[in-house]
Design a protein around this motif. Structure first.
Motif, PDB file in Angstrom:
ATOM      1  N   ALA A 181     -91.731 -17.404  17.403  1.00  0.00           N
ATOM      2  CA  ALA A 181     -93.126 -17.092  17.714  1.00  0.00           C
ATOM      3  C   ALA A 181     -93.917 -18.306  18.172  1.00  0.00           C
ATOM      4  O   ALA A 181     -95.078 -18.187  18.501  1.00  0.00           O
ATOM      5  N   SER A 182     -93.311 -19.475  18.163  1.00  0.00           N
ATOM      6  CA  SER A 182     -94.038 -20.664  18.580  1.00  0.00           C
ATOM      7  C   SER A 182     -93.923 -20.869  20.081  1.00  0.00           C
ATOM      8  O   SER A 182     -92.845 -20.807  20.648  1.00  0.00           O
ATOM      9  N   SER A 183     -95.050 -21.137  20.740  1.00  0.00           N
ATOM     10  CA  SER A 183     -95.016 -21.417  22.173  1.00  0.00           C
ATOM     11  C   SER A 183     -94.901 -22.912  22.444  1.00  0.00           C
ATOM     12  O   SER A 183     -94.807 -23.328  23.585  1.00  0.00           O
ATOM     13  N   ASN A 184     -94.890 -23.711  21.385  1.00  0.00           N
ATOM     14  CA  ASN A 184     -94.782 -25.159  21.556  1.00  0.00           C
ATOM     15  C   ASN A 184     -93.962 -25.703  20.394  1.00  0.00           C
ATOM     16  O   ASN A 184     -94.433 -25.793  19.275  1.00  0.00           O
ATOM     17  N   PHE A 185     -92.699 -26.053  20.647  1.00  0.00           N
ATOM     18  CA  PHE A 185     -91.802 -26.465  19.584  1.00  0.00           C
ATOM     19  C   PHE A 185     -92.249 -27.757  18.904  1.00  0.00           C
ATOM     20  O   PHE A 185     -91.836 -28.054  17.799  1.00  0.00           O
ATOM     21  N   THR A 186     -93.056 -28.552  19.545  1.00  0.00           N
ATOM     22  CA  THR A 186     -93.457 -29.819  18.958  1.00  0.00           C
ATOM     23  C   THR A 186     -94.850 -29.751  18.329  1.00  0.00           C
ATOM     24  O   THR A 186     -95.418 -30.762  17.972  1.00  0.00           O
ATOM     25  N   ALA A 187     -95.373 -28.539  18.179  1.00  0.00           N
ATOM     26  CA  ALA A 187     -96.704 -28.404  17.600  1.00  0.00           C
ATOM     27  C   ALA A 187     -96.707 -28.890  16.161  1.00  0.00           C
ATOM     28  O   ALA A 187     -95.762 -28.685  15.414  1.00  0.00           O
ATOM     29  N   PRO A 188     -97.763 -29.570  15.718  1.00  0.00           N
ATOM     30  CA  PRO A 188     -97.805 -30.050  14.343  1.00  0.00           C
ATOM     31  C   PRO A 188     -97.916 -28.915  13.350  1.00  0.00           C
ATOM     32  O   PRO A 188     -98.475 -27.860  13.644  1.00  0.00           O
ATOM     33  N   VAL A 189     -97.339 -29.130  12.154  1.00  0.00           N
ATOM     34  CA  VAL A 189     -97.434 -28.144  11.090  1.00  0.00           C
ATOM     35  C   VAL A 189     -98.848 -28.141  10.542  1.00  0.00           C
ATOM     36  O   VAL A 189     -99.427 -29.188  10.265  1.00  0.00           O
ATOM     37  N   SER A 190     -99.419 -26.958  10.381  1.00  0.00           N
ATOM     38  CA  SER A 190    -100.799 -26.864   9.917  1.00  0.00           C
ATOM     39  C   SER A 190    -100.954 -25.681   8.986  1.00  0.00           C
ATOM     40  O   SER A 190    -100.074 -24.838   8.871  1.00  0.00           O
ATOM     41  N   ALA A 191    -102.066 -25.614   8.300  1.00  0.00           N
ATOM     42  CA  ALA A 191    -102.347 -24.485   7.417  1.00  0.00           C
ATOM     43  C   ALA A 191    -102.623 -23.241   8.244  1.00  0.00           C
ATOM     44  O   ALA A 191    -103.148 -23.319   9.355  1.00  0.00           O
ATOM     45  N   GLN A 192    -102.263 -22.076   7.708  1.00  0.00           N
ATOM     46  CA  GLN A 192    -102.476 -20.806   8.382  1.00  0.00           C
ATOM     47  C   GLN A 192    -103.303 -19.901   7.477  1.00  0.00           C
ATOM     48  O   GLN A 192    -103.257 -20.005   6.249  1.00  0.00           O
ATOM     49  N   SER A 193    -104.048 -18.979   8.085  1.00  0.00           N
ATOM     50  CA  SER A 193    -104.872 -18.065   7.303  1.00  0.00           C
ATOM     51  C   SER A 193    -104.044 -17.014   6.593  1.00  0.00           C
ATOM     52  O   SER A 193    -104.480 -16.433   5.607  1.00  0.00           O
ATOM     53  N   SER A 194    -102.821 -16.748   7.087  1.00  0.00           N
ATOM     54  CA  SER A 194    -101.931 -15.780   6.448  1.00  0.00           C
ATOM     55  C   SER A 194    -100.517 -16.003   6.958  1.00  0.00           C
ATOM     56  O   SER A 194    -100.305 -16.663   7.986  1.00  0.00           O
ATOM     57  N   ALA A 195     -99.534 -15.422   6.260  1.00  0.00           N
ATOM     58  CA  ALA A 195     -98.154 -15.479   6.740  1.00  0.00           C
ATOM     59  C   ALA A 195     -98.019 -14.719   8.048  1.00  0.00           C
ATOM     60  O   ALA A 195     -97.238 -15.099   8.924  1.00  0.00           O
ATOM     61  N   TYR A 196     -98.772 -13.638   8.193  1.00  0.00           N
ATOM     62  CA  TYR A 196     -98.724 -12.816   9.405  1.00  0.00           C
ATOM     63  C   TYR A 196     -99.093 -13.622  10.652  1.00  0.00           C
ATOM     64  O   TYR A 196     -98.552 -13.388  11.736  1.00  0.00           O
ATOM     65  N   ASN A 197     -99.997 -14.592  10.525  1.00  0.00           N
ATOM     66  CA  ASN A 197    -100.442 -15.398  11.657  1.00  0.00           C
ATOM     67  C   ASN A 197     -99.626 -16.672  11.852  1.00  0.00           C
ATOM     68  O   ASN A 197     -99.938 -17.484  12.723  1.00  0.00           O
ATOM     69  N   THR A 198     -98.579 -16.859  11.056  1.00  0.00           N
ATOM     70  CA  THR A 198     -97.796 -18.088  11.110  1.00  0.00           C
ATOM     71  C   THR A 198     -96.769 -18.043  12.227  1.00  0.00           C
ATOM     72  O   THR A 198     -96.121 -17.018  12.455  1.00  0.00           O
ATOM     73  N   ASN A 199     -96.585 -19.151  12.941  1.00  0.00           N
ATOM     74  CA  ASN A 199     -95.523 -19.297  13.919  1.00  0.00           C
ATOM     75  C   ASN A 199     -94.247 -19.768  13.244  1.00  0.00           C
ATOM     76  O   ASN A 199     -94.286 -20.503  12.252  1.00  0.00           O
ATOM     77  N   PHE A 200     -93.104 -19.348  13.794  1.00  0.00           N
ATOM     78  CA  PHE A 200     -91.801 -19.745  13.270  1.00  0.00           C
ATOM     79  C   PHE A 200     -90.946 -20.303  14.392  1.00  0.00           C
ATOM     80  O   PHE A 200     -91.053 -19.885  15.541  1.00  0.00           O
ATOM     81  N   ILE A 201     -90.097 -21.269  14.050  1.00  0.00           N
ATOM     82  CA  ILE A 201     -89.058 -21.746  14.956  1.00  0.00           C
ATOM     83  C   ILE A 201     -87.712 -21.445  14.318  1.00  0.00           C
ATOM     84  O   ILE A 201     -87.503 -21.692  13.130  1.00  0.00           O
ATOM     85  N   THR A 202     -86.785 -20.927  15.108  1.00  0.00           N
ATOM     86  CA  THR A 202     -85.507 -20.442  14.598  1.00  0.00           C
ATOM     87  C   THR A 202     -84.470 -21.549  14.491  1.00  0.00           C
ATOM     88  O   THR A 202     -84.341 -22.400  15.376  1.00  0.00           O
ATOM     89  N   SER A 203     -83.715 -21.502  13.393  1.00  0.00           N
ATOM     90  CA  SER A 203     -82.493 -22.282  13.249  1.00  0.00           C
ATOM     91  C   SER A 203     -81.360 -21.296  12.989  1.00  0.00           C
ATOM     92  O   SER A 203     -81.481 -20.420  12.135  1.00  0.00           O
ATOM     93  N   ILE A 204     -80.274 -21.413  13.741  1.00  0.00           N
ATOM     94  CA  ILE A 204     -79.132 -20.519  13.571  1.00  0.00           C
ATOM     95  C   ILE A 204     -78.050 -21.264  12.790  1.00  0.00           C
ATOM     96  O   ILE A 204     -77.509 -22.273  13.254  1.00  0.00           O
ATOM     97  N   THR A 205     -77.746 -20.781  11.597  1.00  0.00           N
ATOM     98  CA  THR A 205     -76.677 -21.352  10.780  1.00  0.00           C
ATOM     99  C   THR A 205     -75.415 -20.536  11.022  1.00  0.00           C
ATOM    100  O   THR A 205     -75.394 -19.337  10.756  1.00  0.00           O
ATOM    101  N   TYR A 206     -74.373 -21.173  11.530  1.00  0.00           N
ATOM    102  CA  TYR A 206     -73.163 -20.442  11.890  1.00  0.00           C
ATOM    103  C   TYR A 206     -71.946 -21.080  11.218  1.00  0.00           C
ATOM    104  O   TYR A 206     -71.903 -22.289  10.981  1.00  0.00           O
ATOM    105  N   GLN A 207     -70.973 -20.235  10.881  1.00  0.00           N
ATOM    106  CA  GLN A 207     -69.826 -20.640  10.064  1.00  0.00           C
ATOM    107  C   GLN A 207     -68.526 -20.214  10.738  1.00  0.00           C
ATOM    108  O   GLN A 207     -68.373 -19.060  11.160  1.00  0.00           O
ATOM    109  N   ASN A 208     -67.585 -21.152  10.853  1.00  0.00           N
ATOM    110  CA  ASN A 208     -66.244 -20.863  11.360  1.00  0.00           C
ATOM    111  C   ASN A 208     -65.408 -20.331  10.201  1.00  0.00           C
ATOM    112  O   ASN A 208     -65.134 -21.055   9.246  1.00  0.00           O
TER     113      ASN A 208
END
Length: 492
Positions: free
Chosen positions: A17-44
């Motif tokens: 949901a983030s349009s800028n991967f380098t945006a600084p972490v900041s307080a949000q008014s709710s979890a619903y309004n929070t941006n997320f960046i994905t990390s994929i954990t993969y296992q062989n």
């Protein structure tokens, strides 16, 4: 429960949901309004080194081209791809989806990292094997401004050609769809929905959704609070291969532990024409039933069951449940929440399993003995709940913990459990390299990564497991934690 990845393909629906991967972490008014960046954990999950290919797709309707690149992964190893840090994805932003292929069997769990100083939980959901796509997928719970929560979800084309999709929303207690949408998806692409912005659902909505398509699709959902409790969790949509008249829930809780954790189950009727009668049977430390709940669910609808509402459930209860239906198969989403006055941000979600396997994979496992706090460590702990879903005793259960390079760090051997019974594991209970198990998944120099396999010994045994990843939410109150669940993935 996901099946073995026989065709070596994982489909991952991302909510970036983030349009800028380098945006600084900041307080949000709710979890619903929070941006997320994905990390994929993969296992062989093989004994040979793998070449893993990632293909990232822009959202449906975009004219941008997919981005493809490779990574190497040692046998038995687990690794993470941080979408915001991969150089190949420097031009990728907003929402999108991915397809992961490999020349060896792999599994994957998606970790959503909140770009917020107030939302500390990391929603978890599994990737989908090549056989998991379906032309009929159900989302067992969809909320809009209900219980201070709203649902966002994605639908991804998991087929080899474009598909047409029909999405229907059903309000609790109603057999007629509240809202219907039809749209097309190109190969690999996804469309994203925010229940909070769908005016046809009214000011508030409590229900479920059905997805029918002309080809195979998959779906992933995030549920987030709209108030200042900052709770967020994720779960997968369930396809036809997972519909079942018997669903197993390794986690059943009532006022358990210092945070007074409770479970609730959202049960959805898979039939569009027939009502179903559902019974939830709770088990204690053994396999005997200690309490039950029952209800009738209308076609396409859902019903919620709260563990603490069942007559006969003791306080501080930590057990398991089996949910059965007559009239049609069902799908179930399990949720765990805590006493708000103790752990206001605690909320987890996981998918009930219709069947088990002899061996399971857990791509994302961490443990900290000394730094389970917000400041300075912010490290996590993984708790593995294992349930016997077979018809006989499981035999000894072996949990093996591997580092990010595929090296065995420790082994936890548990005694046999009876049908319906559960047991538990975590890295601190394993025998092996004690110093590394004490801070499992956290290497000297800052590198992270750890995974596990879970296997029962008796011939034909069947187990399922849910992994809870917990983080501290307070530097001073050890009972104030956040957590998220994901299902262990069958690998045979």
């Amino acid at each position: 429960m996901r099946r073995t990845l026989s065709l070596l393909l994982v489909v991952v629906a991302l909510l970036v949901a983030s349009s800028n991967f380098t945006a600084p972490v900041s307080a949000q008014s709710s979890a619903y309004n929070t941006n997320f960046i994905t990390s994929i954990t993969y296992q062989n999950i093989s004994n040979a080194d793998a070449t893993v290919t990632f293909t990232f797709y822009p959202p449906s309707g975009s004219s941008a081209s997919p981005i493809t690149f490779n990574r190497s992964l040692a046998a038995n190893a687990g690794a993470s791809l941080f979408v915001g840090g991969a150089s190949e994805l420097s031009g990728f932003s907003g929402q999108g989806s991915a397809v992961i292929s490999s020349d060896q069997p792999i599994v994957a769990t998606v970790v959503q990292l909140p770009q917020s100083s107030t939302v500390r939980n990391r929603p978890l959901s599994n990737g989908f094997g090549s056989n998991d796509g379906s032309n009929n997928v159900l989302i067992a719970t969809v909320l809009k401004n209900q219980f201070n929560q709203t649902t966002k979800f994605s639908i991804q084309n998991a087929d080899t050609s474009p598909v047409t999709v029909t999405l229907r929303f059903f309000r609790v207690g109603e057999a007629t769809a509240t809202h219907t949408e039809t749209f097309s998806l190109n190969v690999g692409t996804a469309r994203f929905f925010d229940a909070g912005t769908i005016s046809q659902l009214g000011a508030s909505f409590n229900g479920s959704a059905t997805i029918q398509a002309t080809g195979k699709v998959v779906s992933t959902a995030i549920e987030a609070t709209t108030d200042s409790s900052y709770r967020v969790s994720a779960f997968e949509g369930v396809g036809t291969s997972q519909f079942s008249n018997t669903v197993y829930m390794p986690s059943a809780l009532c006022n358990f532990g210092g945070s007074l954790q409770r479970t609730a189950y959202a049960v959805q009727n898979t039939s569009a024409t027939n009502p179903v009668t559902v019974t939830v049977s709770y088990r204690g430390s053994g396999s005997s039933i200690i309490a039950t709940q029952s209800a009738t669910i209308l076609p396409g609808g859902k019903q919620s069951f709260q563990t603490c509402d069942a007559s006969g459930i003791p306080s501080n209860y930590n057990g398991s449940a089996v949910i059965t239906s007559t009239g049609a198969p069902i799908v179930v989403i399990g949720k765990v929440f805590a006493q708000p006055s103790v752990s206001p941000a605690f909320l987890t979600a996981f998918v009930g399993a219709g069947s088990g396997a002899q061996k399971l994979a857990a791509p994302y496992v961490r443990w900290t003995t000394t730094r389970f706090d917000v400041n300075p460590g912010n490290r996590q702990r993984a708790f593995i709940a294992i349930q016997n879903v077979g018809t006989g005793a499981s035999g000894n259960i072996t949990v093996k913990y591997f580092d990010r390079n595929g090296n065995l760090v420790g082994t936890h051997t548990l005694n046999s459990i009876d049908p319906g019974q559960k047991t538990n594991s975590n890295p601190s209970l394993a025998t092996g390299q004690s110093d590394r198990l004490a801070e499992f998944g956290y290497e000297t120099g800052g590198a992270t990564g750890g995974s596990a396999t879970i296997e029962c010994a008796n011939s034909g045994c069947q187990i399922v497991a849910v992994i809870r990843i917990a983080s501290a939410n307070s530097a001073t109150n050890p009972a104030d934690i956040v957590a998220e669940d994901y299902n262990a993935i069958p690998i045979n």
